[in-house]
Design a protein around this motif. Structure first.
Motif, PDB file in Angstrom:
ATOM      1  N   PHE A 283     -73.568 -21.440  56.084  1.00  0.00           N
ATOM      2  CA  PHE A 283     -72.882 -20.169  55.850  1.00  0.00           C
ATOM      3  C   PHE A 283     -72.839 -19.820  54.360  1.00  0.00           C
ATOM      4  CE2 PHE A 283     -71.089 -20.873  60.126  1.00  0.00           C
ATOM      5  CZ  PHE A 283     -71.305 -19.616  60.654  1.00  0.00           C
TER       6      PHE A 283
ATOM      7  N   LEU B  52     -65.445 -17.929  55.317  1.00  0.00           N
ATOM      8  CA  LEU B  52     -65.589 -18.916  56.393  1.00  0.00           C
ATOM      9  C   LEU B  52     -66.033 -20.269  55.845  1.00  0.00           C
ATOM     10  CD1 LEU B  52     -65.595 -19.651  59.373  1.00  0.00           C
ATOM     11  CD2 LEU B  52     -67.916 -18.715  59.532  1.00  0.00           C
ATOM     12  N   SER B  53     -67.099 -20.273  55.049  1.00  0.00           N
ATOM     13  CA  SER B  53     -67.579 -21.544  54.502  1.00  0.00           C
ATOM     14  C   SER B  53     -66.570 -22.157  53.544  1.00  0.00           C
ATOM     15  CB  SER B  53     -68.914 -21.332  53.790  1.00  0.00           C
ATOM     16  OG  SER B  53     -68.780 -20.366  52.751  1.00  0.00           O
TER      17      SER B  53
ATOM     18  N   SER C 126     -63.319 -21.838  53.691  1.00  0.00           N
ATOM     19  CA  SER C 126     -62.218 -22.394  54.485  1.00  0.00           C
ATOM     20  C   SER C 126     -62.601 -23.731  55.101  1.00  0.00           C
ATOM     21  CB  SER C 126     -61.828 -21.402  55.585  1.00  0.00           C
ATOM     22  OG  SER C 126     -61.413 -20.172  55.037  1.00  0.00           O
TER      23      SER C 126
END
Length: 239
Positions: free
Chosen positions: A14, A180-181, A183
């Motif tokens: 990601f 996202l990555s 997190s």
């Protein structure tokens, strides 16, 4: 260990996509596209650095660059440029740090905790990259939408009306990918770091207990005569 490897590779995937999306979004020319395709024989796109016109029949594209960066530009354009460039730099460095922190990369192979910290730092950088990226792209899109809605509300037609294009969508997708990555790397890797630290501490305590037990066993196996002779020798030496 298997779950840690999986999270690292998912985060790396990601992060790679997000950094690529942000860079492509910053340097492409379709942040704004004309909304009246049925009435036009060409597609007009505006980016952060130039404006391009593509003929719908033969596909010939011509682009005009904006004036120098030192010239006066709209606030929307200047701030979006600054935020997207900041997001590009942070996401790029975050991805490079993450590559160094992967367990499959032979960098500090004997320091697993340092590699976990590198992954944690890369996650923080990716989270920071998502902030200017999502702010710049969403703000640009909202500004285009509000401008077009206000013209339609007042029945004003200036010849060409714009809506936000695929470059703006790409910037939003890249920013969400950074979140996202980041997190995954910060929250999950922090838990793995705590687990690894506890294991190392337990191993150290276990080795210390083994060394203490070995010392006691060695003293127990010493003959009593040798112990008494050693004591007498020590007394004679002090005298």
């Amino acid at each position: 260990a298997g779950m840690r490897f999986f999270l690292q590779y998912v985060g790396c995937f990601f992060a790679f996509l997000s950094a690529g999306f942000l860079i492509i979004s910053t340097w492409t020319d379709c942040w704004m596209v004309n909304a009246d395709d049925s009435l036009e024989v060409s597609t007009k796109c505006r980016g952060l650095w130039w404006e391009c016109v593509t003929n719908v029949f033969d596909g010939i594209q011509t682009c005009d660059e904006y004036d120098s960066i030192y010239a006066e530009h709209p606030v929307k354009l200047v701030l979006t440029r600054a935020m997207m460039i900041t997001a590009d730099i942070l996401s790029g460095f975050g991805f490079l740090f993450l590559v160094l922190g992967l367990d499959c990369v032979k960098f500090l192979p004997d320091e697993p905790l340092i590699k976990l910290r590198i992954c944690l730092v890369s996650g923080i950088m990716l989270l920071l990259a998502g902030l200017p990226g999502i702010t710049g792209s969403v703000w640009y899109a909202v500004d285009v939408y509000v401008e077009r809605s206000s013209l339609l509300l007042h029945n004003v037609f200036l010849g060409i009306q714009y809506k936000f294009g695929w470059s703006c969508w790409l910037g939003m997708a890249g920013s969400l990918g950074c979140f996202l990555s980041g997190s995954l790397l910060t929250c999950c890797m922090y838990l793995f770091r705590e687990t690894s630290s506890g294991r190392l501490h337990s191993a150290y305590s276990l080795r210390k207990g083994y060394s203490s037990a070995a010392t006691v066993v060695t003293n127990m196996h010493l003959p009593s005569s040798q112990t008494a002779t050693a004591k007498m020798y020590a007394v004679d030496t002090r005298v």
